[in-house]
Design an enzyme around this catalytic site. Structure first.
Site, PDB file in Angstrom:
ATOM      1  N   TYR A   1      57.309  40.676  42.697  1.00  0.00           N
ATOM      2  CA  TYR A   1      57.790  42.015  42.363  1.00  0.00           C
ATOM      3  C   TYR A   1      59.038  42.382  43.151  1.00  0.00           C
ATOM      4  CZ  TYR A   1      53.545  42.299  39.740  1.00  0.00           C
ATOM      5  OH  TYR A   1      52.559  42.032  38.824  1.00  0.00           O
TER       6      TYR A   1
ATOM      7  N   HIS B   1      48.266  43.172  30.584  1.00  0.00           N
ATOM      8  CA  HIS B   1      48.847  42.566  31.785  1.00  0.00           C
ATOM      9  C   HIS B   1      50.230  43.133  32.070  1.00  0.00           C
ATOM     10  CE1 HIS B   1      48.296  39.656  34.919  1.00  0.00           C
ATOM     11  NE2 HIS B   1      49.468  39.095  34.680  1.00  0.00           N
TER      12      HIS B   1
ATOM     13  N   LYS C   1      39.035  38.464  40.966  1.00  0.00           N
ATOM     14  CA  LYS C   1      38.968  37.006  40.909  1.00  0.00           C
ATOM     15  C   LYS C   1      38.228  36.472  42.123  1.00  0.00           C
ATOM     16  CE  LYS C   1      43.105  36.001  38.160  1.00  0.00           C
ATOM     17  NZ  LYS C   1      44.415  35.309  38.136  1.00  0.00           N
TER      18      LYS C   1
ATOM     19  N   HIS D   1      45.527  40.537  45.173  1.00  0.00           N
ATOM     20  CA  HIS D   1      46.112  39.205  45.323  1.00  0.00           C
ATOM     21  C   HIS D   1      45.635  38.582  46.624  1.00  0.00           C
ATOM     22  CE1 HIS D   1      49.810  40.256  42.609  1.00  0.00           C
ATOM     23  NE2 HIS D   1      48.746  39.919  41.912  1.00  0.00           N
TER      24      HIS D   1
ATOM     25  N   ARG E   1      43.111  44.462  36.303  1.00  0.00           N
ATOM     26  CA  ARG E   1      43.172  43.359  35.356  1.00  0.00           C
ATOM     27  C   ARG E   1      42.329  43.734  34.140  1.00  0.00           C
ATOM     28  NH1 ARG E   1      42.229  40.761  40.422  1.00  0.00           N
ATOM     29  NH2 ARG E   1      43.966  39.410  41.076  1.00  0.00           N
TER      30      ARG E   1
ATOM     31  N   ARG F   1      49.813  46.299  33.880  1.00  0.00           N
ATOM     32  CA  ARG F   1      49.513  46.023  35.296  1.00  0.00           C
ATOM     33  C   ARG F   1      50.806  45.711  36.048  1.00  0.00           C
ATOM     34  NH1 ARG F   1      45.787  43.665  39.149  1.00  0.00           N
ATOM     35  NH2 ARG F   1      46.447  41.612  39.867  1.00  0.00           N
TER      36      ARG F   1
END
Length: 303
Positions: free
Chosen positions: A279, A244, A178, A270, A154, A247
């Site tokens: 995806y 992004h 995150k 994630h 990220r 990524r």
């Protein structure tokens, strides 16, 4: 004696504050998360009055007042309210849960923008050409590009990397993503070489950051600008390229190459596999397009 649905301390927004305190103490919610919950809950309270005493009819009215909002926004606001009323029940502050009257939109997750292999090749060809003379800023751009596409970082994770993150023996580095979650990400031989070149040319200003600036470290906005500018010089549409998007290209191209979805989830950091599953839709779209373009019957008349 009738027990009131809520005590005075829970009125006039007090219940919201107690709910936020619970999120911080028990779930470790970050400041940004708490601020988002506060905005959604106080926003609803401004529309229908005290949330702690609201009934189903009040909450049904929110659906009409949110009608102009995007489905994803409505879903987020409704989720915050559902969690709030579940908290009131858990704390015996309400005996009922009126949140089933809230709307339940199904937000449509947009497919990410996709870069082709040729687009990536054009970006890297120019970045490598510009870095050939060891101009520090050009080498920095190459290192940033390698990490965005080669490791799927990220933007925030990348710009805030410390000097200590440069891999020594193992071809991995540890990043904090995150929610403060740490994960290991691979660093290719190409990326390691680019990072080493940048480390040799990087200004020795005493900063602990790998990509320093006067404000501490390179900003996300500046990274965004650098990627857009490189795309423009490479003859690509800058509007279609961002950190992004790179990524997303990392993830999409790995999946096309046969990567396992669980592995991809780990690499991207994630928390929920459902986030990674987008995806599979990207890859499915590519396969449908391939059939339409290459199948022997694709160009035959259907009349």
């Amino acid at each position: 004696m009738t027990v009131p649905a809520h005590t005075p301390s829970q009125t006039q927004g007090g219940a919201i504050e107690e709910f936020l305190m619970m999120l911080a103490a028990e779930r470790g919610a970050a400041a940004n998360t708490l601020a988002a919950y506060r905005r959604d809950l106080t926003g609803a309270e401004e529309l229908i009055g005290d949330l702690a005493s609201a009934d189903r009819k009040d909450l049904q009215g929110l659906g009409a007042q949110w009608s102009a909002l995007a489905p994803a926004t409505v879903a987020r606001k409704a989720s915050a309210l559902r969690q709030f009323y579940a908290f009131l029940q858990d704390e015996n502050l309400r005996g009922d849960d009126p949140s089933d009257a809230l709307p339940r939109p199904v937000p449509r997750r947009p497919l990410p923008k996709i870069l082709s292999h040729d687009d990536i090749a054009a970006l890297f060809a120019l970045a490598e050409e510009e870095a050939a003379g060891d101009a520090p800023l050009a080498v920095r751009t190459l290192a940033l590009l390698e990490m965005l596409y080669g490791s799927g970082l990220r933007a925030t994770e990348l710009v805030s990397l410390p000097m200590a993150a440069i891999p020594r023996d193992a071809p991995f580095l540890t990043v904090t993503g995150k929610g403060g979650q740490a994960r290991m990400v691979p660093v290719s031989g190409r990326a390691k070489t680019a990072l080493s070149r940048w480390a040799d040319l990087r200004p020795d200003d005493g900063s602990s950051h790998l990509f320093p600036s006067r404000a501490g470290h390179l900003s996300r906005i500046r990274l965004f600008q650098l990627v857009k500018a490189l795309a423009g010089r490479a003859g690509l549409d800058p509007a279609k390229i961002s950190p992004h998007v790179l990524r997303h290209a990392f993830a999409t191209h790995l999946l096309e190459g046969g990567a396992d979805l669980r592995v991809l989830q780990t690499l991207l950091g994630h928390a929920d596999i459902a986030t990674t599953q987008i995806y599979t839709h990207v890859d499915a779209s590519r396969l449908v397009a391939l059939v339409n373009e290459r199948h022997p019957l694709a160009k035959s008349s259907t009349a």
